[in-house]
Design a protein around this motif. Sequence first.
Motif, mmCIF file in Angstrom:
data_model
loop_
_atom_site.group_PDB
_atom_site.id
_atom_site.type_symbol
_atom_site.label_atom_id
_atom_site.label_comp_id
_atom_site.label_asym_id
_atom_site.label_seq_id
_atom_site.Cartn_x
_atom_site.Cartn_y
_atom_site.Cartn_z
ATOM 1 N N MET A 168 12.657 58.117 -14.741
ATOM 2 C CA MET A 168 11.681 58.285 -13.718
ATOM 3 C C MET A 168 11.927 58.939 -12.404
ATOM 4 S SD MET A 168 9.791 54.322 -14.077
ATOM 5 C CE MET A 168 8.261 55.028 -13.536
ATOM 6 N N VAL A 169 11.245 59.452 -11.659
ATOM 7 C CA VAL A 169 11.588 60.004 -10.603
ATOM 8 C C VAL A 169 10.707 59.053 -9.335
ATOM 9 C CG1 VAL A 169 11.104 61.815 -8.980
ATOM 10 C CG2 VAL A 169 11.563 62.218 -11.387
ATOM 11 N N LEU A 170 11.556 58.290 -8.349
ATOM 12 C CA LEU A 170 11.123 57.331 -7.609
ATOM 13 C C LEU A 170 11.132 57.987 -6.162
ATOM 14 C CD1 LEU A 170 12.691 54.168 -9.074
ATOM 15 C CD2 LEU A 170 10.313 55.337 -9.847
ATOM 16 N N PRO A 171 10.303 57.843 -5.307
ATOM 17 C CA PRO A 171 10.587 58.229 -3.905
ATOM 18 C C PRO A 171 11.482 57.043 -3.040
ATOM 19 C CG PRO A 171 8.188 57.784 -4.303
ATOM 20 C CD PRO A 171 8.895 57.621 -5.533
ATOM 21 N N SER A 172 11.836 55.800 -3.692
ATOM 22 C CA SER A 172 12.811 55.143 -2.953
ATOM 23 C C SER A 172 14.254 55.560 -3.658
ATOM 24 C CB SER A 172 12.330 53.731 -3.378
ATOM 25 O OG SER A 172 12.376 53.651 -4.792
ATOM 26 N N MET A 173 14.121 56.529 -4.461
ATOM 27 C CA MET A 173 15.675 56.878 -4.895
ATOM 28 C C MET A 173 15.778 58.367 -4.588
ATOM 29 S SD MET A 173 17.272 54.237 -6.162
ATOM 30 C CE MET A 173 18.402 54.955 -7.461
ATOM 31 N N GLY A 174 14.766 58.879 -3.453
ATOM 32 C CA GLY A 174 15.065 60.342 -2.865
ATOM 33 C C GLY A 174 14.622 61.203 -3.962
ATOM 34 N N HIS A 175 13.475 60.866 -4.876
ATOM 35 C CA HIS A 175 13.028 61.633 -5.808
ATOM 36 C C HIS A 175 14.008 62.416 -6.757
ATOM 37 C CE1 HIS A 175 10.101 61.670 -2.473
ATOM 38 N NE2 HIS A 175 9.151 61.678 -3.484
ATOM 39 N N GLN A 176 15.324 61.498 -7.130
ATOM 40 C CA GLN A 176 16.371 62.107 -7.985
ATOM 41 C C GLN A 176 15.986 61.331 -9.182
ATOM 42 O OE1 GLN A 176 20.171 61.430 -6.870
ATOM 43 N NE2 GLN A 176 20.952 62.068 -8.911
ATOM 44 N N PRO A 177 15.709 62.039 -10.389
ATOM 45 C CA PRO A 177 15.557 61.410 -11.671
ATOM 46 C C PRO A 177 16.574 60.298 -12.029
ATOM 47 C CG PRO A 177 15.337 63.787 -11.863
ATOM 48 C CD PRO A 177 15.961 63.365 -10.561
ATOM 49 N N ILE A 178 16.213 59.043 -12.482
ATOM 50 C CA ILE A 178 16.993 57.991 -12.913
ATOM 51 C C ILE A 178 16.655 57.770 -14.373
ATOM 52 C CG2 ILE A 178 17.270 56.973 -10.347
ATOM 53 C CD1 ILE A 178 15.425 54.898 -11.405
ATOM 54 N N GLU A 179 17.861 57.232 -14.906
ATOM 55 C CA GLU A 179 17.645 56.990 -16.437
ATOM 56 C C GLU A 179 17.661 55.394 -16.551
ATOM 57 O OE1 GLU A 179 20.363 59.007 -19.184
ATOM 58 O OE2 GLU A 179 18.494 59.512 -20.338
#
Length: 444
Positions: free
Chosen positions: A238-249
């Motif tokens: 997913m790509v989350l605004p709260s994570m700086g738009h960095q893809p997380i797995e």
Amino acid sequence: MVDGAFAPRTDTGSEPLSPGQLLGHPGLLRAWRAVAGEKLGLGGPLPQVDVATAIGRSRGWYQNLENGARPKIDKTVLDALAKTLLLGRDEHQALVLALMDGALTTIPDSFGDETVRRDLQMMLDQQLPNPAYLTDRVWNIIGYNAAMAALWPWVTRPGANLIRWAMLSDEARFQYVDWQHHATEYVKLLRFASAQYPHDAELSKLITDVKADPICGRFWDTDIAAVSESRDGHLFKMVLPSMGHQPIEVISHVLFPASLPGARTVIITWAGTDEDATPTTTATGQPTDRTPERPSMPWPGLPFATERTASPRLTATPAEAVELAGPHAVPLPRLGALLGGDGCHLVLDPDAGGVIRSTRHADGEWDLSETSVADLLDELPAEAPAGDTLAEYKLLLRAALPSDPLEASRACETRLREARIRAEALAEVQDELARSWRTLVPLV
């Protein structure tokens, strides 16, 4: 109502069809028979007579079953039917539910009593720092912890529903990497639920809303043999605004609380795992016992989690950074020089979405540490890059976006919109400060 929801559509133009009418066991049996024929290389569906013979019934009996009859069937026949149709675990369970006219357990309409609510909420809170949430039988959000609310704020909205958000909102279509794959997975969940709760009015409305969407409606009409009871153990990005738009797995883990039949508890964990520490060699040929670093807490940047850190690893040369970054490593010499001159080397690992930094100490030794692309972008000087530096900067920006070009383009548009809003707000603040300053400074 969650953003992106649509009004229900029915085939009759009046009352919504029940979940059982929307699919039911006739549709499932025909679809499974077609898939079985494909798996067996028959060039068409497995013949009805072959199915009937395999389960010890007449062809007429099985034809009636596919036409909607619901005769009393014992476990032996059900198991034989599942085996003949080559059904997996979830399909087998859906077959049993469909032919039994749904689950036998009476599902309570409310979220349990006060004690159940308190205990389940305590269970969610104790999963921190991992996000966790609770849904009812039709995926209404009925509980969540602070991590879930911080990473996915939509769960706090009145009437929040997982399926509606995941399938019908623009927000989810941006945040899921390969959203269409996830949409088809959620359709499988809806099909299983239609067999489990064939007379549930709220589920009927949810299904008809999904079918009314131009895109999701096509998913419903495709591969109708596929069903799934849960997404337990699914690995996704997913790509989350709260994570700086960095893809997380991440991985979703699904549990079914006995105190609230029909509900689902979902715990989301970081997908990174320590690999076996197998001896390898550095670029100089020296053996090293190296285990890839992972976050000390799953959700960096949140108020209840610590930042990702990596213990420095001494090595004789920064060339090991290229080795660590894998086969698609991209050196970033200009950006490294910008941050630390000759004593800083950066290597982008586009597959993992991270950067490995080599730093030289006064004694000539180097150490390696890892950082996220988003953190490195924040660390870089504010002046506009140019030339080769701009090319490397763009590589970093691209690494922080989804791999799919369309999803990446949408992410760019979102960030540009956020940047414009921030710039306009800063300009207004600057004007207000200037006016305030002029009122305070006396005219000479």
